[in-house]
Motif scaffolding. Sequence first.
Motif, PDB file in Angstrom:
ATOM      1  N   ARG A 355       0.892  -1.262  -0.349  1.00 41.43           N
ATOM      2  CA  ARG A 355       0.183   0.019  -0.120  1.00 41.43           C
ATOM      3  C   ARG A 355       0.576   1.439   0.105  1.00 41.43           C
ATOM      4  NH1 ARG A 355      -2.882  -2.913  -2.148  1.00 41.43           N
ATOM      5  NH2 ARG A 355      -5.224  -3.531  -0.933  1.00 41.43           N
ATOM      6  N   LEU A 356       0.612   2.801  -0.691  1.00 40.78           N
ATOM      7  CA  LEU A 356       1.534   3.279  -0.804  1.00 40.78           C
ATOM      8  C   LEU A 356       1.143   4.394   0.027  1.00 40.78           C
ATOM      9  CD1 LEU A 356       3.686   5.326  -2.598  1.00 40.78           C
ATOM     10  CD2 LEU A 356       0.873   6.579  -3.530  1.00 40.78           C
ATOM     11  N   MET A 357      -0.035   4.297   0.763  1.00 40.01           N
ATOM     12  CA  MET A 357      -0.714   5.367   1.593  1.00 40.01           C
ATOM     13  C   MET A 357      -0.249   4.754   3.240  1.00 40.01           C
ATOM     14  SD  MET A 357      -1.408   8.128   0.047  1.00 40.01           S
ATOM     15  CE  MET A 357      -2.309   9.168   1.149  1.00 40.01           C
ATOM     16  N   VAL A 358       0.992   4.877   3.497  1.00 36.78           N
ATOM     17  CA  VAL A 358       1.334   4.619   5.369  1.00 36.78           C
ATOM     18  C   VAL A 358       1.747   5.421   6.058  1.00 36.78           C
ATOM     19  CG1 VAL A 358       3.463   3.574   3.959  1.00 36.78           C
ATOM     20  CG2 VAL A 358       2.528   2.328   5.988  1.00 36.78           C
ATOM     21  N   TRP A 359       1.134   5.510   7.441  1.00 38.06           N
ATOM     22  CA  TRP A 359       1.582   6.663   8.006  1.00 38.06           C
ATOM     23  C   TRP A 359       1.683   5.728   9.099  1.00 38.06           C
ATOM     24  CZ3 TRP A 359      -2.528   7.590  11.381  1.00 38.06           C
ATOM     25  CH2 TRP A 359      -3.078   6.985  11.449  1.00 38.06           C
ATOM     26  N   LEU A 367      -6.037  -0.897  17.953  1.00 34.72           N
ATOM     27  CA  LEU A 367      -6.785   0.028  17.598  1.00 34.72           C
ATOM     28  C   LEU A 367      -8.122  -0.225  16.775  1.00 34.72           C
ATOM     29  CD1 LEU A 367      -6.930   3.473  17.140  1.00 34.72           C
ATOM     30  CD2 LEU A 367      -5.302   3.123  14.930  1.00 34.72           C
ATOM     31  N   LYS A 368      -8.903  -0.226  16.731  1.00 36.97           N
ATOM     32  CA  LYS A 368     -10.106  -0.591  16.264  1.00 36.97           C
ATOM     33  C   LYS A 368      -9.808  -0.061  14.771  1.00 36.97           C
ATOM     34  CE  LYS A 368     -15.006  -1.219  16.408  1.00 36.97           C
ATOM     35  NZ  LYS A 368     -16.099  -0.977  16.977  1.00 36.97           N
ATOM     36  N   VAL A 369      -9.965  -1.319  13.699  1.00 38.59           N
ATOM     37  CA  VAL A 369      -9.854  -0.940  12.668  1.00 38.59           C
ATOM     38  C   VAL A 369     -11.480  -1.714  11.779  1.00 38.59           C
ATOM     39  CG1 VAL A 369      -8.378  -0.992  10.713  1.00 38.59           C
ATOM     40  CG2 VAL A 369      -7.265   0.094  12.302  1.00 38.59           C
ATOM     41  N   SER A 370     -12.215  -0.896  10.677  1.00 35.11           N
ATOM     42  CA  SER A 370     -12.540  -1.956   9.901  1.00 35.11           C
ATOM     43  C   SER A 370     -12.082  -2.683   9.120  1.00 35.11           C
ATOM     44  CB  SER A 370     -13.530  -0.443   9.008  1.00 35.11           C
ATOM     45  OG  SER A 370     -14.157  -1.854   8.270  1.00 35.11           O
ATOM     46  N   THR A 371     -12.784  -3.530   9.347  1.00 37.60           N
ATOM     47  CA  THR A 371     -12.709  -5.142   8.743  1.00 37.60           C
ATOM     48  C   THR A 371     -12.731  -4.958   7.366  1.00 37.60           C
ATOM     49  OG1 THR A 371     -14.695  -6.168   8.236  1.00 37.60           O
ATOM     50  CG2 THR A 371     -13.301  -6.745  10.823  1.00 37.60           C
ATOM     51  N   ASP A 372     -12.488  -3.671   6.275  1.00 34.72           N
ATOM     52  CA  ASP A 372     -12.608  -3.690   5.240  1.00 34.72           C
ATOM     53  C   ASP A 372     -11.833  -2.724   4.796  1.00 34.72           C
ATOM     54  OD1 ASP A 372     -15.007  -4.993   4.777  1.00 34.72           O
ATOM     55  OD2 ASP A 372     -16.059  -2.809   4.872  1.00 34.72           O
ATOM     56  N   ARG A 373     -11.168  -2.133   6.009  1.00 34.75           N
ATOM     57  CA  ARG A 373      -9.283  -1.579   5.931  1.00 34.75           C
ATOM     58  C   ARG A 373      -8.165  -2.581   5.576  1.00 34.75           C
ATOM     59  NH1 ARG A 373      -8.615   3.694   8.753  1.00 34.75           N
ATOM     60  NH2 ARG A 373      -6.840   3.675   6.678  1.00 34.75           N
ATOM     61  N   GLU A 374      -7.543  -2.132   5.237  1.00 36.28           N
ATOM     62  CA  GLU A 374      -6.060  -2.890   6.406  1.00 36.28           C
ATOM     63  C   GLU A 374      -6.032  -2.787   7.555  1.00 36.28           C
ATOM     64  OE1 GLU A 374      -2.771  -5.234   4.009  1.00 36.28           O
ATOM     65  OE2 GLU A 374      -4.188  -3.931   2.397  1.00 36.28           O
ATOM     66  N   VAL A 377      -0.315  -2.645  10.511  1.00 40.80           N
ATOM     67  CA  VAL A 377       1.307  -3.543  11.134  1.00 40.80           C
ATOM     68  C   VAL A 377       1.928  -3.006  11.848  1.00 40.80           C
ATOM     69  CG1 VAL A 377       2.955  -4.206   9.909  1.00 40.80           C
ATOM     70  CG2 VAL A 377       1.158  -3.988   8.851  1.00 40.80           C
ATOM     71  N   GLY A 378       1.699  -3.699  13.178  1.00 34.55           N
ATOM     72  CA  GLY A 378       2.664  -2.720  14.372  1.00 34.55           C
ATOM     73  C   GLY A 378       2.473  -1.612  14.651  1.00 34.55           C
ATOM     74  N   VAL A 379       3.323  -0.465  13.847  1.00 28.82           N
ATOM     75  CA  VAL A 379       2.715   1.558  14.183  1.00 28.82           C
ATOM     76  C   VAL A 379       2.018   1.860  13.540  1.00 28.82           C
ATOM     77  CG1 VAL A 379       4.003   1.199  16.646  1.00 28.82           C
ATOM     78  CG2 VAL A 379       5.068   2.347  14.682  1.00 28.82           C
ATOM     79  N   PHE A 380       2.224   1.336  12.140  1.00 30.92           N
ATOM     80  CA  PHE A 380       1.718   1.824  10.991  1.00 30.92           C
ATOM     81  C   PHE A 380       0.426   1.406  10.750  1.00 30.92           C
ATOM     82  CE2 PHE A 380       6.061   1.587  10.548  1.00 30.92           C
ATOM     83  CZ  PHE A 380       7.089   2.007  11.127  1.00 30.92           C
ATOM     84  N   ARG A 381       0.030   2.757  10.018  1.00 33.22           N
ATOM     85  CA  ARG A 381      -1.636   2.383   9.723  1.00 33.22           C
ATOM     86  C   ARG A 381      -1.653   1.991   8.413  1.00 33.22           C
ATOM     87  NH1 ARG A 381      -1.579   0.910  14.152  1.00 33.22           N
ATOM     88  NH2 ARG A 381      -2.245   1.628  15.628  1.00 33.22           N
TER      89      ARG A 381
END
Length: 587
Positions: A355-359, A367-374, A377-381
């Motif tokens: 993925r290009l858009m990583v921060w 952190l709760k993240v939608s199951t539709d999203r990537e 990975v550790g501290v990266f979103r």
Amino acid sequence: MNAPGRRAALPSYDHRTPQALLPDSLVVRHRNSRGEIKEFDFSTLTVAEPFQRSLATLFAARCAPQGWSTHVSSSKYWRHVSYFADFLAAQPETVRDIDDLSAAVLRRWRNSLPLHDKQRFTRMAFLLREDPRLQSGAVADELLRRVRLAPSSTQSYSDQEFTRITVAARRTFRTARKRIDANALHLQRWHAGAFAEDSQEWLLGEALDVLARTGLVPEERKPNNMASEGFLYVAADKYQKALGGAKAQFTWQRLFLSRMETTALAVLLMAQFGWNLSVIAGLAVPKASPDPGADGQPTYRLELDKPRRGPSRHHETRNVTDTGAGSAGRLITHALQATRFARSCVAQSAPETDRLMVWRTGHRGPLKVSTDREQPVGVFRFGVLSQDASAWAQAQGFTGSPFLRGRRTVLAVNRREPAQQSEQTFDRSYVLVDRRVQRDSVNVIAAGAEAALTQARNTLLVAALRDSGDPDHVETATADCADPYASPFSNSADLGCTASFLLCLACTNATVHPGHHSRLAHLGAALNNLRSALHPTVWQREWAEHHARLEDLRTRLGNAVWEQALMRVSDADRDLIDHLLHGMLEA
């Protein structure tokens, strides 16, 4: 193939697609495109058990691989199903199954919905129409009834508003990119041995080296009652002076984008390409052409995922070239540069993630993240949410997320072309309802009408029609001329008219009477013959306007008069028209 290029493993020979609804269950299990599962329990609906099963069957059919690809879609329809069930439970009629639905109940339900919420009817009707029992009859007709939806209230930005937004996003992202590039240069010099060991510059380089490899600066744990785990992770004392402090801007932000900086990048991508948030969030890392050419300008291959286009039309590729400052390719180059360290860290822990858009986030906890999203990975979103866009806009002094209005500005105003939708949807939902497009279209329509009028005047008959000739007029090859020295096609009155006789029919000085009909009818037939012999472009350029004037004359005289004129064509008429078409009568 998987992301790194290795051949993906095939499923076992006895592999079967998991069923969304088991025979003896009322729980539908929706597996999205990422393989995550979300369950919907239809036994909780406020309708009879047979109706629950019928609804579960229809819902499960849409959860198949060719149906909904995200949990957002299935959850949205689940809310509509629940609302419909609650409505039926409150009605005086007993509706035990789909067979018991009546047109009156459906009409009552549709009329009970406010205008802004009519999609509840259209989406629920979409589900119900798939049932074999509702393929014909009054209920089927009611489900097919068109529903007037509330017009979209989203309007495009003015040029000034859109410029302010893009300038703010460019400023935010450029500041972040320059910060990352400066620290990357320091790290490169540290690797090259440019600093004395244990100097402040050397310590900073070592901290950056650890940060680039792990995503964390060298840290130590200190007790803290405010932290969730009772400990606070801070930069080790040895490096704090070299880093300049323990806050994010002095530590991990040296090599990674923050959430707001990534949002600014997303705004620039939207302004450049017209993509929505889902496309930007799922953007794979663009691949540069293996041979950028002698000019050194890389061309990137963009692989886009556009779920709203429907099955078999999700994927699209596009090539963009970095041709310099301000180009679409230069923005991709900058995005790759700004995310290179984050993508490197992600690749070590999750090599299949592309993925290009990583921060990077400053939070260590779950952190709760939608199951539709990537998934993180550790501290990266990954990607950007609409609330991120709203937060960025508020911080910059704007109101609301810039993506809906900004995308409408790019597609409907600036480009005037659809991106993820059909031409019909684009016109109906983007162009025709936008007030700015409506205002701008006034001048466009007026200019078009003026051009059409000018074209019509140029191609339609201008010469006057008379029943007989005037002895004072001068005869030409195609008409009679009242004054050859007052021609609108000549620049010099002394020389008289020097225009082609083919233009006589477009001249206000010319008159046409029955003595001209036969030769003009023969001229029209000759131009038709030329049309079949010449290349369409040549005929259009050389003869189309003259033919149009003759067709206008034919319409005014009538087909009967025109056919009689063709029967009266003489040898003199044929010779005259032959000389005219071969240029033998030109001055």
